[in-house]
Design a protein around this motif. Structure first.
Motif, mmCIF file in Angstrom:
data_model
loop_
_atom_site.group_PDB
_atom_site.id
_atom_site.type_symbol
_atom_site.label_atom_id
_atom_site.label_comp_id
_atom_site.label_asym_id
_atom_site.label_seq_id
_atom_site.Cartn_x
_atom_site.Cartn_y
_atom_site.Cartn_z
ATOM 1 N N TYR A 126 -28.014 115.423 13.244
ATOM 2 C CA TYR A 126 -28.843 114.334 13.759
ATOM 3 C C TYR A 126 -28.069 113.016 13.875
ATOM 4 C CZ TYR A 126 -32.767 117.455 12.695
ATOM 5 O OH TYR A 126 -33.636 118.512 12.640
ATOM 6 N N GLY A 127 -27.210 112.745 12.926
ATOM 7 C CA GLY A 127 -26.441 111.503 12.960
ATOM 8 C C GLY A 127 -25.551 111.422 14.183
ATOM 9 N N ARG A 128 -24.829 112.468 14.441
ATOM 10 C CA ARG A 128 -23.929 112.507 15.599
ATOM 11 C C ARG A 128 -24.729 112.356 16.900
ATOM 12 N NH1 ARG A 128 -19.079 114.098 15.687
ATOM 13 N NH2 ARG A 128 -19.252 115.181 13.710
ATOM 14 N N ALA A 129 -25.837 113.071 17.011
ATOM 15 C CA ALA A 129 -26.652 113.010 18.231
ATOM 16 C C ALA A 129 -27.266 111.624 18.406
ATOM 17 C CB ALA A 129 -27.738 114.081 18.190
ATOM 18 N N ALA A 130 -27.760 111.030 17.317
ATOM 19 C CA ALA A 130 -28.363 109.702 17.394
ATOM 20 C C ALA A 130 -27.330 108.655 17.781
ATOM 21 C CB ALA A 130 -29.003 109.343 16.056
ATOM 22 N N LEU A 131 -26.148 108.768 17.209
ATOM 23 C CA LEU A 131 -25.089 107.822 17.528
ATOM 24 C C LEU A 131 -24.679 107.929 18.998
ATOM 25 C CD1 LEU A 131 -23.313 105.613 16.449
ATOM 26 C CD2 LEU A 131 -21.754 107.350 15.548
ATOM 27 N N ALA A 132 -24.586 109.138 19.506
ATOM 28 C CA ALA A 132 -24.255 109.334 20.927
ATOM 29 C C ALA A 132 -25.335 108.720 21.821
ATOM 30 C CB ALA A 132 -24.086 110.821 21.234
ATOM 31 N N LEU A 133 -26.603 108.907 21.477
ATOM 32 C CA LEU A 133 -27.692 108.294 22.248
ATOM 33 C C LEU A 133 -27.639 106.776 22.178
ATOM 34 C CD1 LEU A 133 -30.894 110.416 21.553
ATOM 35 C CD2 LEU A 133 -29.716 110.117 23.723
ATOM 36 N N GLY A 134 -27.361 106.261 21.009
ATOM 37 C CA GLY A 134 -27.271 104.813 20.840
ATOM 38 C C GLY A 134 -26.146 104.207 21.655
ATOM 39 N N ILE A 135 -25.002 104.848 21.644
ATOM 40 C CA ILE A 135 -23.872 104.367 22.447
ATOM 41 C C ILE A 135 -24.227 104.393 23.927
ATOM 42 C CG2 ILE A 135 -21.512 104.913 23.180
ATOM 43 C CD1 ILE A 135 -21.031 105.836 20.220
ATOM 44 N N ARG A 158 -15.602 109.373 8.542
ATOM 45 C CA ARG A 158 -15.303 110.622 9.257
ATOM 46 C C ARG A 158 -16.220 110.800 10.471
ATOM 47 N NH1 ARG A 158 -14.529 112.793 4.160
ATOM 48 N NH2 ARG A 158 -16.629 113.656 4.107
ATOM 49 N N LEU A 159 -17.505 110.497 10.295
ATOM 50 C CA LEU A 159 -18.437 110.603 11.416
ATOM 51 C C LEU A 159 -18.016 109.670 12.540
ATOM 52 C CD1 LEU A 159 -21.046 111.479 12.864
ATOM 53 C CD2 LEU A 159 -22.215 109.652 11.596
ATOM 54 N N TYR A 160 -17.758 108.424 12.219
ATOM 55 C CA TYR A 160 -17.373 107.460 13.256
ATOM 56 C C TYR A 160 -16.065 107.870 13.934
ATOM 57 C CZ TYR A 160 -20.980 104.545 11.119
ATOM 58 O OH TYR A 160 -22.162 104.061 10.618
ATOM 59 N N GLN A 161 -15.105 108.321 13.158
ATOM 60 C CA GLN A 161 -13.846 108.777 13.754
ATOM 61 C C GLN A 161 -14.077 109.957 14.691
ATOM 62 O OE1 GLN A 161 -11.635 109.335 10.075
ATOM 63 N NE2 GLN A 161 -10.334 107.567 10.537
ATOM 64 N N SER A 162 -14.938 110.865 14.286
ATOM 65 C CA SER A 162 -15.202 112.038 15.122
ATOM 66 C C SER A 162 -15.884 111.661 16.436
ATOM 67 C CB SER A 162 -16.055 113.069 14.370
ATOM 68 O OG SER A 162 -17.402 112.653 14.284
ATOM 69 N N MET A 163 -16.536 110.503 16.459
ATOM 70 C CA MET A 163 -17.206 110.017 17.667
ATOM 71 C C MET A 163 -16.281 109.151 18.524
ATOM 72 S SD MET A 163 -20.274 111.282 17.661
ATOM 73 C CE MET A 163 -21.045 110.296 18.927
ATOM 74 N N GLY A 164 -15.094 108.851 18.011
ATOM 75 C CA GLY A 164 -14.138 108.065 18.797
ATOM 76 C C GLY A 164 -13.880 106.666 18.287
ATOM 77 N N PHE A 165 -14.509 106.257 17.190
ATOM 78 C CA PHE A 165 -14.214 104.956 16.601
ATOM 79 C C PHE A 165 -12.824 105.006 15.958
ATOM 80 C CE2 PHE A 165 -18.767 104.538 16.926
ATOM 81 C CZ PHE A 165 -19.015 103.179 17.017
ATOM 82 N N ARG A 166 -12.106 103.906 16.048
ATOM 83 C CA ARG A 166 -10.776 103.799 15.457
ATOM 84 C C ARG A 166 -10.681 102.531 14.615
ATOM 85 N NH1 ARG A 166 -11.014 108.356 16.072
ATOM 86 N NH2 ARG A 166 -10.184 109.552 17.780
ATOM 87 N N GLU A 167 -9.889 102.587 13.540
ATOM 88 C CA GLU A 167 -9.694 101.425 12.684
ATOM 89 C C GLU A 167 -8.991 100.325 13.463
ATOM 90 O OE1 GLU A 167 -8.440 104.470 12.034
ATOM 91 O OE2 GLU A 167 -9.218 105.159 10.128
ATOM 92 N N THR A 168 -9.422 99.081 13.227
ATOM 93 C CA THR A 168 -8.759 97.941 13.871
ATOM 94 C C THR A 168 -7.705 97.323 12.964
ATOM 95 O OG1 THR A 168 -10.310 96.285 13.031
ATOM 96 C CG2 THR A 168 -10.873 97.378 15.140
#
Length: 145
Positions: free
Chosen positions: A87-96, A121-131
């Motif tokens: 659910y987290g991954r799907a919700a984040l994709a919808l939000g983006i 890990r979730l954010y990284q898997s969605m494409g977020f990267r450390e600044t």
């Protein structure tokens, strides 16, 4: 099927009842705190209830951070009863997708509490990267649309 819905009089109490596990409480604001912030920043905060079908499973809030001129993933939680089900991954994709469509965003930022390896890990898997920025116990991450 995951959906993002507005917070309304009908679902407010259920949104306020969302909880994360004891081990995550130090990393995640309560929905009450988040909704108070959404009210105070109502012109630039975009809160949503996350539903799987008719079941409320989480809370997601984006915002616009005026001081840095950037859109942010501000708050995000999936209730402890519904974690590890995608659910987290799907919700984040919808939000983006919503932020891209509604505001034409090309970048989204978020902060991850130091030590919150699960969220990172979730954010990284969605494409977020450390600044590289670490501030107030939070590591900044950026998603390029």
């Amino acid at each position: 099927m995951i959906q993002l819905k507005p917070i309304t009089q009908e679902n407010l109490e259920n949104v306020l009842a969302l909880r994360v596990s004891d081990s995550q409480q130090g990393f995640v604001s309560t929905t009450a705190h988040s909704l108070a912030q959404a009210y105070a920043y109502r012109d630039t905060a975009y809160p949503f209830a996350v539903y799987a079908g008719e079941t409320l499973v989480g809370f997601l809030m984006f915002g616009y951070y005026e001081a840095r001129k950037q859109y942010t993933l501000w708050k995000f939680l999936i209730d402890q009863r519904y974690q590890q089900q995608g659910y987290g991954r799907a919700a984040l994709a919808l939000g983006i997708a919503y932020m891209k469509e509604a505001f034409g965003v090309t970048e989204l930022y978020t902060g991850v509490s130091l030590g919150n390896a699960v969220a990172k890990r979730l954010y990284q898997s969605m494409g977020f990267r450390e600044t590289g920025l670490v501030e107030n116990g939070m590591e900044e991450m950026k998603y390029t649309c």
